[in-house]
Scaffold this motif. Structure first.
Motif, short mmCIF file in Angstrom:
data_model
loop_
_atom_site.label_atom_id
_atom_site.label_comp_id
_atom_site.label_asym_id
_atom_site.label_seq_id
_atom_site.Cartn_x
_atom_site.Cartn_y
_atom_site.Cartn_z
N UNK A 238 70.18 39.61 69.85
CA UNK A 238 71.37 38.76 69.78
C UNK A 238 72.59 39.60 69.45
N UNK A 239 72.43 40.54 68.51
CA UNK A 239 73.58 41.41 68.16
C UNK A 239 74.01 42.26 69.33
N UNK A 240 73.06 42.83 70.05
CA UNK A 240 73.41 43.70 71.18
C UNK A 240 74.07 42.89 72.29
N UNK A 253 84.25 47.44 70.41
CA UNK A 253 83.63 46.93 69.18
C UNK A 253 83.30 48.11 68.27
N UNK A 254 83.91 48.10 67.08
CA UNK A 254 83.61 49.13 66.04
C UNK A 254 82.92 48.42 64.87
N UNK A 255 81.56 48.54 64.81
CA UNK A 255 80.79 47.83 63.78
C UNK A 255 81.15 48.29 62.38
N UNK A 256 81.44 49.61 62.21
CA UNK A 256 81.79 50.11 60.88
C UNK A 256 83.11 49.53 60.41
N UNK A 314 82.84 37.39 62.26
CA UNK A 314 82.01 36.64 61.33
C UNK A 314 80.57 36.49 61.84
N UNK A 315 80.46 36.23 63.18
CA UNK A 315 79.12 36.09 63.75
C UNK A 315 78.37 37.40 63.70
N UNK A 316 79.07 38.49 63.94
CA UNK A 316 78.41 39.80 63.92
C UNK A 316 77.93 40.12 62.50
N UNK A 319 74.85 37.96 61.77
CA UNK A 319 73.62 38.47 62.39
C UNK A 319 73.13 39.70 61.64
N UNK A 320 74.06 40.54 61.21
CA UNK A 320 73.66 41.75 60.48
C UNK A 320 72.99 41.35 59.14
N UNK A 321 73.55 40.36 58.45
CA UNK A 321 72.94 39.91 57.18
C UNK A 321 71.55 39.30 57.44
N UNK A 322 71.40 38.56 58.54
CA UNK A 322 70.10 37.97 58.86
C UNK A 322 69.07 39.05 59.17
#
Length: 502
Positions: A238-240, A253-256, A314-316, A319-322
């Motif tokens: 889902x994240x990818x 998209x910069x996740x950091x 927020x969704x990203x 998903x990372x917390x999940x």
């Protein structure tokens, strides 16, 4: 035949001397018997009685051999200390003293052992030929009849006390032993139960009764691990996909930048701690280590969550917390599975330990039950002995003051004096005739002179000779009468009243 007639005639002529010496000897015997110190003997008789209560209903716990018990009683009563104590209390043998004036203990003890007689005897009973009635005869010799009876009864009292002490002490010792045994086994049972409970509390997760439950939990957690692995893979997908769709629109998209690494690391540690808290105790070292890492990371944190986040950010982050939570749950499930496998490996050893502890407890309980039953029997036996309902000594004949002494035997001494007087009379008559010179028979002429007489002339007594012979016979008869009279008086005074004899 002529010799017998001749000597018979001489004996008849000297009969008054024979009677005189015979009664004189008898009187001397009576006097000698009377002057000797009389010894009186008092006897008491005891018998061993059986149990008053049938063994089928209740039995005494005192099961000693009767003869052995009586031997012990006899030894105790005749012990030196016991005899000297009795002699002191009853003032026996006051003349046996040392030169210093103190009582001669050795002489008193020797005299008592000589004068006391305790005899054990048995006799077949008429009702049961195979069973013997056992008797105890107690006697004492003393110079006074009252003293003989008193000492004999004192010995009876001491024998009865020793018998009672032996039986009651044996019954009480038996009861005390089983009471202590019950207390000891009860304490050991309590300790055993506490040890089993403590072992179960310390090894509650690895007990044999949890074997099936642990296996079911292990299978369920393995299924959960597979589901969590699939969930992590799905969340990563889902994240990818979310990132690719966002990048297709031309945005980079910069996740950091969206979710700074220190914040991601702090979220991951918190997720791990939350997951572990559900499977390990609070005092676990891993929880303490995670808490320390979280505290250190929180203090070192210098960045904050970027502001102005849109729905994509927020969704990203969500998903990372999940993903962190799923990975933490996977780790916690793996930790739980390892703990279950460890508990499963400990179950055989714990089962063996519990079986050993349970066997020991069962043995203790069996011993405790037997001790309880034995204590009940001992209580019954103690009650029987305290009420004197068991086998015991009882008095058949109490010692009484004797009327006649056993020593000396005055009748025997009087008869011996009578015989000695009779023999002495015969000897004196014989000696007198043998020593008397002269010829008195025709046979004497032939024996001494070798002369054979043709005829013999009888001696012709003159009036003076006849008067002298009458005087001699009268005096002899008077002496005989006096001696007989004195003998009869002495017999009545020294032996037995005349009216009782005749």
């Amino acid at each position: 035949m002529r010799n017998l007639q001749y000597y018979g005639g001489i004996l008849m002529q000297r009969l008054h001397w024979l009677i005189f010496l015979t009664f004189l000897g008898a009187a001397a015997g009576l006097l000698i018997g009377r002057t000797m110190t009389p010894i009186y003997k008092a006897d008491a008789l005891l018998v061993v009685e059986g149990d008053s209560i049938p063994d089928q209903l209740a039995s005494s716990t005192v099961q000693t051999d009767t003869n052995a018990k009586l031997q012990v009683i006899r030894k105790r009563v005749l012990s030196r200390d016991s005899l000297l104590d009795m002699a002191k209390r009853m003032s026996l043998y006051p003349t046996l003293r040392l030169p210093s004036g103190a009582r001669d203990a050795d002489a008193v003890y020797t005299a008592l052992t000589h004068d006391i007689d305790i005899t054990i005897s048995s006799q077949k009973t008429s009702s049961n030929r195979d069973k013997e009635a056992i008797f105890l005869n107690i006697s004492f010799l003393a110079g006074q009849p009252d003293q003989a009876a008193q000492v004999a009864n004192e010995l009876v009292t001491r024998v009865l006390k020793e018998d009672s002490d032996i039986r009651t002490k044996a019954a009480r010792d038996t009861l005390d032993f089983f009471s202590r045994e019950v207390d000891r086994l009860s304490d050991q049972l309590s300790k055993s139960a506490a040890a089993i409970l403590r072992f179960k509390q310390e090894n509650g997760a690895a007990l044999p009764e949890r074997l099936s439950l642990l296996r079911d939990q292990a299978d369920r957690l393995q299924d959960e691990q597979a589901q969590l692995a699939a969930k992590v893979s799905d969340l990563e997908g889902q994240r990818d996909r979310l990132i690719r769709r966002h990048e297709v629109s031309g945005a980079k998209v910069d996740l950091d930048a969206i979710y700074p690494p220190p914040l991601r690391e702090l979220a991951r540690l918190k997720a791990q701690r939350a997951a572990l808290q559900a499977v390990v105790p609070e005092e676990d070292a891993k929880l303490a280590a995670l808490s320390a890492q979280i505290e250190s990371a929180t203090k070192a944190l210098k960045v904050k969550m970027p502001a102005g986040a849109d729905a994509f950010d927020q969704r990203l982050r969500q998903i990372e917390d999940e993903i962190f939570e799923a990975e933490a749950q996977t780790m916690a499930t793996k930790e739980k599975v390892e703990q279950i496998h460890l508990d499963l490996s400990r179950i055989p050893a714990n089962a063996a330990s519990l079986d050993a502890m349970q066997r020991d407890q069962d043995n203790l309980r069996e011993q405790y039950d037997r001790a309880i039953k034995s204590r009940a029997v001992a209580q019954t036996g103690d009650t029987i002995e305290s009420l004197s309902k068991g086998e015991r000594l009882t008095v058949i004949e109490q010692a009484v003051a004797p009327n006649e002494p056993v020593k000396p035997n005055r009748k025997t001494i009087a008869v011996a004096g009578l015989g000695a007087g009779f023999v002495l009379g015969l000897v004196l008559i014989l000696v007198r005739e043998l020593l008397k010179p002269g010829l008195r028979r025709p046979e004497d002429l032939t024996a001494k002179l070798g002369i054979t007489p043709f005829a013999t002339l009888p001696y012709v007594y003159t009036a003076a000779d006849k008067a002298q012979r009458r005087r001699q016979r009268l005096m002899s008869s008077g002496a005989v009468v006096v001696v007989v009279f004195v003998f009869v008086i002495l017999l009545g005074v020294l032996y037995m009243p005349i009216d009782l004899i005749f």
